[in-house]
Scaffold this motif. Structure first.
Motif, PDB file in Angstrom:
ATOM      1  N   TYR A   1      39.632  46.176  35.494  1.00  0.00           N
ATOM      2  CA  TYR A   1      39.671  45.433  34.244  1.00  0.00           C
ATOM      3  C   TYR A   1      38.521  44.432  34.158  1.00  0.00           C
ATOM      4  O   TYR A   1      38.093  43.857  35.156  1.00  0.00           O
ATOM      5  CB  TYR A   1      40.987  44.660  34.125  1.00  0.00           C
ATOM      6  CG  TYR A   1      42.204  45.498  34.407  1.00  0.00           C
ATOM      7  CD1 TYR A   1      43.025  45.225  35.495  1.00  0.00           C
ATOM      8  CD2 TYR A   1      42.536  46.569  33.584  1.00  0.00           C
ATOM      9  CE1 TYR A   1      44.134  45.991  35.758  1.00  0.00           C
ATOM     10  CE2 TYR A   1      43.649  47.349  33.853  1.00  0.00           C
ATOM     11  CZ  TYR A   1      44.438  47.054  34.940  1.00  0.00           C
ATOM     12  OH  TYR A   1      45.529  47.816  35.196  1.00  0.00           O
ATOM     13  N   ALA A   2      38.073  44.213  32.938  1.00  0.00           N
ATOM     14  CA  ALA A   2      37.093  43.168  32.702  1.00  0.00           C
ATOM     15  C   ALA A   2      37.747  41.801  32.872  1.00  0.00           C
ATOM     16  O   ALA A   2      38.927  41.627  32.583  1.00  0.00           O
ATOM     17  CB  ALA A   2      36.523  43.297  31.289  1.00  0.00           C
TER      18      ALA A   2
ATOM     19  N   CYS B   1      32.116  37.219  29.920  1.00  0.00           N
ATOM     20  CA  CYS B   1      32.931  38.329  30.420  1.00  0.00           C
ATOM     21  C   CYS B   1      32.098  39.187  31.351  1.00  0.00           C
ATOM     22  O   CYS B   1      30.871  39.310  31.174  1.00  0.00           O
ATOM     23  CB  CYS B   1      33.438  39.170  29.253  1.00  0.00           C
ATOM     24  SG  CYS B   1      34.439  40.600  29.732  1.00  0.00           S
TER      25      CYS B   1
ATOM     26  N   SER C   1      32.563  43.094  33.387  1.00  0.00           N
ATOM     27  CA  SER C   1      33.339  44.260  33.772  1.00  0.00           C
ATOM     28  C   SER C   1      32.641  44.976  34.913  1.00  0.00           C
ATOM     29  O   SER C   1      31.473  45.337  34.796  1.00  0.00           O
ATOM     30  CB  SER C   1      33.500  45.230  32.604  1.00  0.00           C
ATOM     31  OG  SER C   1      34.013  46.462  33.066  1.00  0.00           O
TER      32      SER C   1
ATOM     33  N   THR D   1      28.879  43.030  29.837  1.00  0.00           N
ATOM     34  CA  THR D   1      28.974  41.587  29.955  1.00  0.00           C
ATOM     35  C   THR D   1      28.541  40.958  28.639  1.00  0.00           C
ATOM     36  O   THR D   1      27.901  41.603  27.813  1.00  0.00           O
ATOM     37  CB  THR D   1      28.095  41.071  31.114  1.00  0.00           C
ATOM     38  OG1 THR D   1      28.324  39.669  31.314  1.00  0.00           O
ATOM     39  CG2 THR D   1      26.621  41.282  30.822  1.00  0.00           C
TER      40      THR D   1
ATOM     41  N   THR E   1      42.481  38.498  31.586  1.00  0.00           N
ATOM     42  CA  THR E   1      42.174  39.911  31.555  1.00  0.00           C
ATOM     43  C   THR E   1      43.168  40.657  30.671  1.00  0.00           C
ATOM     44  O   THR E   1      44.221  40.115  30.312  1.00  0.00           O
ATOM     45  CB  THR E   1      42.182  40.500  32.982  1.00  0.00           C
ATOM     46  OG1 THR E   1      41.608  41.805  32.965  1.00  0.00           O
ATOM     47  CG2 THR E   1      43.607  40.587  33.548  1.00  0.00           C
TER      48      THR E   1
ATOM     49  N   SER F   1      39.061  47.673  30.215  1.00  0.00           N
ATOM     50  CA  SER F   1      38.069  47.986  31.241  1.00  0.00           C
ATOM     51  C   SER F   1      36.669  47.522  30.856  1.00  0.00           C
ATOM     52  O   SER F   1      35.818  47.342  31.732  1.00  0.00           O
ATOM     53  CB  SER F   1      38.050  49.483  31.537  1.00  0.00           C
ATOM     54  OG  SER F   1      37.733  50.209  30.378  1.00  0.00           O
ATOM     55  N   SER F   2      36.409  47.344  29.551  1.00  0.00           N
ATOM     56  CA  SER F   2      35.099  46.894  29.080  1.00  0.00           C
ATOM     57  C   SER F   2      35.189  45.508  28.469  1.00  0.00           C
ATOM     58  O   SER F   2      36.241  45.097  27.990  1.00  0.00           O
ATOM     59  CB  SER F   2      34.550  47.855  28.024  1.00  0.00           C
ATOM     60  OG  SER F   2      34.309  49.116  28.562  1.00  0.00           O
ATOM     61  N   CYS F   3      34.054  44.800  28.470  1.00  0.00           N
ATOM     62  CA  CYS F   3      33.978  43.503  27.825  1.00  0.00           C
ATOM     63  C   CYS F   3      33.776  43.693  26.325  1.00  0.00           C
ATOM     64  O   CYS F   3      32.837  44.374  25.910  1.00  0.00           O
ATOM     65  CB  CYS F   3      32.817  42.694  28.384  1.00  0.00           C
ATOM     66  SG  CYS F   3      33.056  42.117  30.081  1.00  0.00           S
TER      67      CYS F   3
END
Length: 128
Positions: free
Chosen positions: A32-33, A50, A52, A58, A98, A104-106
């Motif tokens: 997870y990011a 952020c 990830s 980011t 989170t 999973s992505s920022c």
């Protein structure tokens, strides 16, 4: 269940630096990011940055870009926020968070309600 713990807050003079750390339980960082938010006194919580480790995405808020840097410390299993050239307006409680459902992505600008796990925060005070 994800457990997030922030550390590294404190008091610093304008122009100074602090390094915040976010420690997570288990293998959270692998899936997870991790977001950093902050809440200045009397104001709403706002996103800061952020990172990830899943897809290397980011971002930084405009207000901190060029002064703050986010990174992962594999040895300590933390996501750190290096804060340089601190200003009085950076004074806030800083939180890491989170999203374990789709995170999973920022994604910049996502509603705070979408992040389902939060740390308790660490206070940063910037004053002369």
């Amino acid at each position: 269940q994800v457990h997030l713990v922030e550390s590294g807050g404190g008091s610093v003079q304008p122009g100074g630096s602090l390094r915040l750390s976010c420690e997570a339980s288990g293998s959270t960082f692998n899936y997870y990011a991790i977001y950093w938010f902050r809440q200045p006194p009397g104001k709403e919580r706002e996103e800061v940055s952020c990172l990830s480790n899943v897809d290397s995405s980011t971002f930084y808020a405009d207000s901190v870009r060029g002064r703050f840097s986010i990174s992962r410390d594999n040895a300590k299993n933390t996501v750190d926020l290096q804060m340089n050239s601190l200003k009085p307006e950076d004074t806030a409680v800083y939180y890491c968070a989170t999203d374990t459902l789709f995170g999973s992505s920022c994604l910049q600008g996502r509603p705070i309600s979408e992040l389902d796990y939060w740390g308790k925060g660490t206070l940063v005070t910037v004053s002369a």
